[in-house]
Design an enzyme around this catalytic site. Structure first.
Site, short mmCIF file in Angstrom:
data_model
loop_
_atom_site.label_atom_id
_atom_site.label_comp_id
_atom_site.label_asym_id
_atom_site.label_seq_id
_atom_site.Cartn_x
_atom_site.Cartn_y
_atom_site.Cartn_z
N LYS A 8 0.84 -1.22 0.00
CA LYS A 8 0.00 0.00 0.00
C LYS A 8 0.87 1.26 0.00
O LYS A 8 0.65 2.15 -0.80
CB LYS A 8 -0.90 0.04 1.24
CG LYS A 8 -1.90 -1.11 1.34
CD LYS A 8 -2.84 -0.92 2.51
CE LYS A 8 -2.18 -1.02 3.89
NZ LYS A 8 -1.60 -2.34 4.19
N ARG A 83 -9.65 1.36 7.99
CA ARG A 83 -9.14 0.03 8.34
C ARG A 83 -10.24 -0.87 8.88
O ARG A 83 -9.98 -2.03 9.17
CB ARG A 83 -8.09 0.13 9.44
CG ARG A 83 -6.67 0.46 9.06
CD ARG A 83 -5.95 -0.61 8.33
NE ARG A 83 -4.63 -0.95 8.83
CZ ARG A 83 -3.51 -0.28 8.59
NH1 ARG A 83 -3.53 0.82 7.90
NH2 ARG A 83 -2.36 -0.73 9.05
N ARG A 122 11.46 -5.94 5.17
CA ARG A 122 11.16 -4.52 4.91
C ARG A 122 12.04 -3.58 5.74
O ARG A 122 12.32 -3.84 6.90
CB ARG A 122 9.69 -4.26 5.23
CG ARG A 122 9.34 -2.79 5.15
CD ARG A 122 7.90 -2.55 4.94
NE ARG A 122 7.09 -2.82 6.10
CZ ARG A 122 5.77 -2.62 6.12
NH1 ARG A 122 5.15 -2.19 5.04
NH2 ARG A 122 5.09 -2.87 7.20
N ARG A 155 10.89 -1.68 11.17
CA ARG A 155 9.78 -1.28 12.05
C ARG A 155 9.58 -2.30 13.17
O ARG A 155 9.67 -3.50 12.92
CB ARG A 155 8.48 -1.16 11.22
CG ARG A 155 8.42 0.10 10.40
CD ARG A 155 7.31 0.11 9.40
NE ARG A 155 6.01 -0.36 9.91
CZ ARG A 155 4.88 -0.31 9.21
NH1 ARG A 155 4.88 0.21 7.99
NH2 ARG A 155 3.76 -0.76 9.72
N ARG A 166 -0.92 -8.56 13.37
CA ARG A 166 -1.44 -7.61 12.37
C ARG A 166 -2.25 -8.34 11.30
O ARG A 166 -3.27 -7.83 10.84
CB ARG A 166 -0.27 -6.83 11.74
CG ARG A 166 0.30 -5.81 12.72
CD ARG A 166 1.66 -5.32 12.30
NE ARG A 166 1.61 -4.59 11.06
CZ ARG A 166 2.63 -4.53 10.20
NH1 ARG A 166 3.76 -5.17 10.45
NH2 ARG A 166 2.53 -3.83 9.11
#
Ligand code: AMP
Length: 208
Positions: A8, A83, A122, A155, A166
């Protein structure tokens, strides 16, 4: 829209640049508030580190304020909001009041194997929020951002135990939005397992 790791942020940033639109990422704004130790950041931090959604009222107020800034007047891309159904309804009310129409809701359809592979490698830039990936999109210089030269970091919520949480939150709350926007005839599905440039071209063809 899409699960964590769908791309995203990567796609919304590239698309906003290409189309000259403002990019509004609730995750980026929240992370900036956490880094700056603001009141909002202090309220959001624990939820974020646990992989949970930050309370709707906080995020909705933040988005409503951001939409009022002057750079959004030619249009904007919302990334990471809404969300859940409550946020989608709050957004409908905000848009109705401002006379704004949603053109498209793009859902990045992504397989679980790809999600795990993307999130576990990531890296994010602490300066400009650009995203990288150790293998798929490595920076030119080790752990430094190509755009602004700042340090890259992993992160906290990209650690394995938090990724599971998540994904769980996504399945229980965010995935319901697919049907919500389908019923409103706004939904566009894009398969997002391929590399970022290929997915971006598919989105641009769709928007054209
Ligand atoms: P993201 O950068 O979109 O992956 O978001 C990172 C984290 O920020 C999420 O796991 C949530 O804790 C929080 N967050 C971002 N957007 C929202 C939202 N719309 N509602 C609630 N929490 C959010």
């Amino acid at each position: 829209m899409g699960p964590p790791g769908a791309g995203k942020g990567t796609q919304a940033k590239a698309l906003a640049k290409r189309l000259g639109l403002a990019h509004i990422s609730t995750g980026d704004i929240l992370r900036q508030n956490v880094a700056g130790d603001t009141e909002l950041g202090r309220q959001a931090k624990d939820f974020m580190n646990k992989g949970l959604l930050v309370p709707d009222e906080l995020v909705t107020r933040m988005v409503a304020g951001r939409i009022d800034e002057p750079d959004t007047k030619n249009g904007f891309i919302l990334d990471g909001y809404p969300r859940n159904i409550a946020q989608a309804e709050a957004l409908d009310a905000i848009f109705k009041q401002k006379g704004i129409n949603i053109d498209y809701v793009i859902n990045l359809d992504t397989s679980e194997a790809v999600i795990i592979q993307r999130l576990s490698g990531r890296l994010a830039c602490e300066g400009c929020n650009a995203n990288y990936h150790i293998k798929n999109m490595p920076p030119k210089k080790d752990m430094l951002c190509d755009n602004c030269g700042s340090q890259l970091y992993q992160r906290i919520d990209d650690r394995e135990e938090t990724i599971k949480k998540r994904l769980d939150v996504y399945r229980k709350e965010s995935a319901l939005l697919i049907q919500h926007y389908r019923e409103k005839n706004k939904l566009q599905q894009v398969s997002a397992d391929e590399e970022a440039g290929t997915v971006l071209n598919k989105i641009i063809d769709l928007v054209k």
